[in-house]
Structures are given as C-alpha cells and as structure tokens.
Design an enzyme around this catalytic site. Structure first.
Site, PDB file in Angstrom:
ATOM      1  N   LYS A  98      -2.747 -11.227 -11.752  1.00 45.86           N
ATOM      2  CA  LYS A  98      -3.241  -9.839 -11.728  1.00 45.86           C
ATOM      3  C   LYS A  98      -4.613  -9.804 -11.074  1.00 45.86           C
ATOM      4  CE  LYS A  98      -0.537  -8.313 -15.667  1.00 45.86           C
ATOM      5  NZ  LYS A  98      -0.415  -8.192 -17.117  1.00 45.86           N
ATOM      6  N   GLN A 147      -3.843  -8.084 -22.444  1.00 50.20           N
ATOM      7  CA  GLN A 147      -2.609  -8.847 -22.257  1.00 50.20           C
ATOM      8  C   GLN A 147      -1.953  -9.128 -23.617  1.00 50.20           C
ATOM      9  OE1 GLN A 147      -1.394  -9.808 -19.111  1.00 50.20           O
ATOM     10  NE2 GLN A 147       0.416 -10.409 -20.273  1.00 50.20           N
ATOM     11  N   ASP A 194      -1.607   0.269 -18.579  1.00 51.29           N
ATOM     12  CA  ASP A 194      -0.320  -0.254 -19.060  1.00 51.29           C
ATOM     13  C   ASP A 194       0.556   0.874 -19.617  1.00 51.29           C
ATOM     14  OD1 ASP A 194       0.285  -2.886 -18.583  1.00 51.29           O
ATOM     15  OD2 ASP A 194      -0.769  -3.665 -20.350  1.00 51.29           O
TER      16      ASP A 194
END
Ligand code: NAP
Length: 299
Positions: free
Chosen positions: A54, A98, A121
C-alpha cells in the site's frame, strides 16, 4: 466456449494511472497533495506485506504516504490517540487501520474512531449506513473493485440476478449493497444457505467471498454467467507440497469452461483492492477540499 478472462491486474494499472493523473492535476492546479496514513498494530506477516505494498503504490501515484507501525502490546488508548491525531491532521485525507488487530484491542472501536470522511476502507458505521441507504459514502475497496470490473464488462447491471456467497462486513454485505445500488436482484448466501448449488445456478453474476479453496465447481455456474472470485487461499502445490500456490473460492478451470467471464486468482480482484484504496484517498481529498470528485472511481 471458454470464458473471457477479466484481467484485474491490467484494470488496476489503468485505475492507478487515472489516480496518478488526477493527483498531478490537484498538485498543479491547487497545490494539494492527497495523504494516506496506514496504521499497523503488531507483526502479522500477511499484514506487513499488504502495508508495504500500500505504501509503495501510494508513493508511486504521487501521494503523501505515512505508515505507523505499532508494537503488538500497544494499548487501545494509544491507538485511539494516534487515530485522533490523524483525524486532526490536514495533510492526511485517508486513514486505515490494517486488520486484524491484536486480541486486546476492540477492532470496531478503532474503525469507528476514524473520521468517516477519512475512512478510506469504508468500514465506519456511518459509511456502512450511508451505503445501505444509497447515499454518498466511502465504499470498501474490495467490493468497489469488483463493481468497477462488473460495470466495465456489462453495459448495465440492471435487472441481473446476482448471488454473493459470503456475508462478511468487509466483502459480502457491502458487495450486495453495491449490486443492489446498480439495480441487480441480489441474494446473499452463507454457510447456512440451503441448496447453495441451486441458488448459485440462478445467478447471472456470482461473487464468491468465502475463504474456502475452490469451493464452487463449474456445474454450479449458469452458462454465460460472470464469476468474480474474491477468495485468496494458499494451498500446497501438487508437484511440490512444501511450496504453496494461490487459488480462489471457485474452481477456476471448471467454472471458466461454463462462465461467460471470470476473474483469475491471482490477477483478478486482488490488484483492484489497493487501486481502489488509492481511488478512495483521492475521492476523500477532493471532498475535503470541496472539489469535484474523480469520475469513474467511486460507486
Ligand atoms: P469471512 O469474514 O471469513 O467470511 C466468509 C463468509 O463465507 C461467511 O459469511 C461465511 O458464512 C461464508 N461461508 C463459509 N463457508 C461457507 C460455505 N461452506 N458455504 C457458504 N458460505 C460459506 O471472509 P472474508 O473476509 O469475507 O473473505 C472471503 C475471502 O475473500 C477470503 O478468501 C479472503 O482472503 C478473500 N479476500 C480477498 C480480498 C482481496 O483483496 N482480493 C479482500 C478481502 C478478502 P457464515 O457467515 O455463515 O459463517
């Protein structure tokens, strides 16, 4: 006739190029650089790889990338304090934590502490509600990538029969909402579904998000259907069981023989997920600055 292979790797490359061009224009026209902060708590090896990729891709499209790697023993209060600081930082337009987080941390509490406008997200309860009510939201990256590929492949999804196998909050449920938003007739199947084969056989679009290697065989697929395989499973190689290979949740060869189109694993949904994270960060940055949203990069 063999199915058309939907090349997610190439598609993701086009999405990244589109994002990079818009990032360059934002810099040139407004002096704005979109910023993405990734928070990783603990040392989960798969998460380390995702976070590294990422960060690398964020920099490649010209964005500002920040990584916060916290020890596994970090307290929930410390993580929440970091999230609060990132929420207040004007150079950061997207924040993601994460998953999974260590057991002593309440993952939902962390996700819901992120400013919904920076929740790239799309897991914050506000974004889940906005998506569910058909309002402008931040959309979870993996289902957004699946939707982009489906929209690219079909002129219209309206009226199509879609079956999503899997009801997780990160894939199955938001995927179903997105398909509903594009006027599909949607069924969500799961481990308690009766006659799963019969349910999947009805589908013009099958999205498999189960986490079980090659679970869906070709004889469950309606001839000509589009198959989107979200699964990422590691299985031993036939020729050398000490080495692993990646397979999806559908049995690729038998499904490809019947389907009209199919995403491979690897090289299908996987590459689209990070590309959509970058797209979401750009979208969040444009919204934060009152600028028009990038076209074709949101739901
Ligand atoms: P998850 O949270 O474990 O959810 C799996 C879902 O599958 C559950 O709803 C479960 O039903 C259902 N299921 C399990 N066994 C089943 C069966 N025998 N028949 C029907 N349904 C069954 O998984 P997830 O996070 O959604 O991930 C799914 C897969 O996608 C995994 O392989 C994951 O690695 C992959 N993934 C890929 C990406 C990407 O970027 N490509 C991103 C995220 C996830 P119940 O709810 O009834 O238990």
């Amino acid at each position: 006739m063999a199915a058309e292979v939907i090349d997610g790797k190439a598609f993701a490359g086009r999405v990244r190029a589109q994002v990079a061009a818009q990032v360059a224009a934002l810099k040139a026209d407004h002096g704005i650089v979109p910023g993405l902060a990734v928070v990783l708590v603990g040392e989960d090896p798969a998460s380390e790889v995702y976070v590294r990729n990422k960060g690398k891709q964020t920099v490649e499209v010209g964005m500002h990338s920040v990584e916060h790697r916290l020890e596994a023993a970090t307290s929930q209060a410390e993580v929440l304090a970091l999230i609060a600081a990132l929420n207040a930082d004007p150079a950061i337009h997207g924040i993601l934590c994460q998953l999974p987080v260590p057991d002593h941390i309440d993952g939902d509490a962390i996700l819901n502490a992120i400013d919904p406008a920076k929740d790239v997200d799309g897991f914050h309860i506000s974004n889940v509600g906005l998506l569910g009510t058909g309002q402008k939201a931040m959309v979870p990256c993996t289902p957004l990538g699946c939707l982009m590929m489906l929209r690219d492949h079909h002129e219209s999804l309206s009226g199509m029969e879609a079956v999503v196998v899997g009801r997780s909050n990160i894939v199955g449920k938001p995927m179903a909402q997105l398909l509903l938003g594009d006027s599909c007739t949607v069924t969500i199947a799961h481990s308690r579904t009766k006659d799963l084969a019969g349910v999947v056989r009805r589908a013009d679009i099958v999205v498999a998000a189960v986490g079980r290697p090659q679970m869906i065989p070709g004889d469950w697929i309606k001839p000509g259907a589009t198959v989107i395989d979200v699964g990422i499973n590691r299985v031993p190689r036939a020729e050398d069981p000490s080495r692993m290979r990646l397979v999806g949740d559908v049995d690729y060869d038998s499904c490809a023989a019947v389907a009209g189109a199919i995403t491979p694993v690897p090289g299908g949904v996987g590459p689209m997920t990070i590309a959509c994270l970058l797209a979401n960060t750009l979208t969040a940055c444009c919204r934060a600055n009152g600028l028009p949203e990038p076209e074709g990069l949101t739901a």
